[in-house]
Enzyme design. Sequence first.
Site, PDB file in Angstrom:
ATOM      1  N   GLY A  42      64.834  66.077  35.596  1.00 58.22           N
ATOM      2  CA  GLY A  42      64.456  67.070  34.594  1.00 58.22           C
ATOM      3  C   GLY A  42      65.646  67.708  33.916  1.00 58.22           C
ATOM      4  CG  ASP A  43      68.467  69.273  30.769  1.00 59.29           C
ATOM      5  OD1 ASP A  43      69.445  69.358  31.517  1.00 59.29           O
ATOM      6  OD2 ASP A  43      68.435  69.834  29.654  1.00 59.29           O
ATOM      7  CB  THR A  50      70.101  74.242  38.522  1.00 60.57           C
ATOM      8  OG1 THR A  50      69.639  72.897  38.658  1.00 60.57           O
ATOM      9  CG2 THR A  50      71.176  74.282  37.463  1.00 60.57           C
ATOM     10  CE  LYS A  66      76.307  69.203  35.012  1.00 58.86           C
ATOM     11  NZ  LYS A  66      74.966  69.660  34.583  1.00 58.86           N
ATOM     12  CE  LYS A  85      69.631  62.041  39.948  1.00 60.84           C
ATOM     13  NZ  LYS A  85      68.693  62.277  38.813  1.00 60.84           N
ATOM     14  CD  GLN A  97      74.224  65.314  34.436  1.00 61.42           C
ATOM     15  OE1 GLN A  97      73.704  65.824  33.449  1.00 61.42           O
ATOM     16  NE2 GLN A  97      74.067  65.821  35.645  1.00 61.42           N
ATOM     17  CG  ASN A 157      63.893  75.439  37.639  1.00 60.81           C
ATOM     18  OD1 ASN A 157      64.998  74.961  37.868  1.00 60.81           O
ATOM     19  ND2 ASN A 157      63.017  75.647  38.592  1.00 60.81           N
ATOM     20  CB  SER A 188      69.148  65.037  41.742  1.00 64.36           C
ATOM     21  OG  SER A 188      68.215  65.739  40.948  1.00 64.36           O
ATOM     22  CE  LYS A 247      70.951  66.222  30.771  1.00 68.94           C
ATOM     23  NZ  LYS A 247      71.495  67.072  31.848  1.00 68.94           N
TER      24      LYS A 247
END
Length: 445
Positions: free
Chosen positions: A165-166, A210, A114, A90, A111, A241, A377, A126
């Site tokens: 997204g990123d 976020t 996290k 993820k 990630q 964002n 997410s 990622k």
Amino acid sequence: MDARLEAIRDTVLARNPGEAEFHQAITEVFESLGPVHDRHPEFLEAAILERLCEPERQIIFRVPWTDDAGRVQINRGFRVEFNSALGPYKGGLRFHPSVYLGIVKFLGFEQIFKNALTGMPIGGGKGGSDFDPRGRSDAEVMRFCQSFMTELYRHIGEYTDVPAGDIGVGGREIGYLFGQYKRITNRYESGVLTGKGISWGGSLVRPEATGFGTVIFTQEMLKTRATSFDGQRVVVSGSGNVAINAIAKAQALGATVVACSDSSGYVVDEAGIDIVLLREVKEVERGRLKDYAERRGGASYVEGGSVWDVNATVALPCATQNELDGDAAARLVRNGLLALGEGANMPSTRDAVAVFQEAGVLFGPGKAANAGGVATSALEMQQNASRDSWSFEHTEERLTEIMVGIHHRCASTADEYGDPGNYVLGANIGGFVKVADAMLAQGLI
Ligand code: GLU
């Protein structure tokens, strides 16, 4: 760094040459993990660190597409499926000209920890591309996304790998990617991507999560010094964002956000950023901060320069990696900084982190402070799995619980390892132990 870990780190760096950001992320995590290996020699015996640093799978592919003038364009696509000990891979997709394997690997590595800290059943991955969406038409972005998914679709799935997204990938891009996935597979598989639109399987609060989460985490840090966002003077970097929603939440909690930035400069607005105007300029018009400053009485735009020159009691770096170096950190400290929460991934250099920790600033590292996005997410995946959709209030409540839980896990781990208030140590150890235990249990794979 612990000598046993340093030897492993050196081998990892040597076999991954030229990937500076990946090296940085590994070094930063390894620096925290010495004491864990004293307590758990079984992790060394099972070569957990060596395995963690080698992605389970790395996919690099050609992305051909045609621009509006009919010219052929070629970009490079990536998906690094790093670790699936806790759940399907993820993590987001980043579309930015700076993207190369070293960036995708640093992001994927971060990630893992996290996602573990969120307590949700998600592994780490990622991806992205060196495609630059800036200045491209909607039709060009759509053709690019369709081509990108025409390769990616075979590697992802609800139970395998769930991108989102990123930087450079928001609701528009997720829409085009989802449409192409559905067309190729002939499956309405909602849980294959997160960050979807509300009417077609997305979750409320995901767009805000976020930025909101970063502020909630930072608020928890402030509480340990018997204070809060109320009355703080805040500087935010970025105006995408994450930044916009961090600004909105900080001001809702009573702070005044006096500055934010984009890649050309920064705006100073002593009255507090007008969030409605900022959203109009950035989200509706896809414009620049300069346009905001021109339309907002009392605000000024500083071309070039560093937003970290503006004094603040709380800083929220929400732009990109290594945007805040040791000198900027020293300036912030001199100007009275009390707390910093990283909304971006690895925005502070290692020098900067050292300056903040030395000065006793409350420092919330990205893998803890910005985990609200990926956590929401995971809430979107839960809603998809049960074909349900939750209210804004319920979802925000879940996000808040998760962020408070992450803060607690980091703080209590730092206490347990004899370094109270060290959120870097708490986040790295807290995330690592969870993943390492699961890897041990699942055998040598
Ligand atoms: N790109 C975000 C992050 O850095 C979110 C990833 C996701 O929602 O899967 O955590």
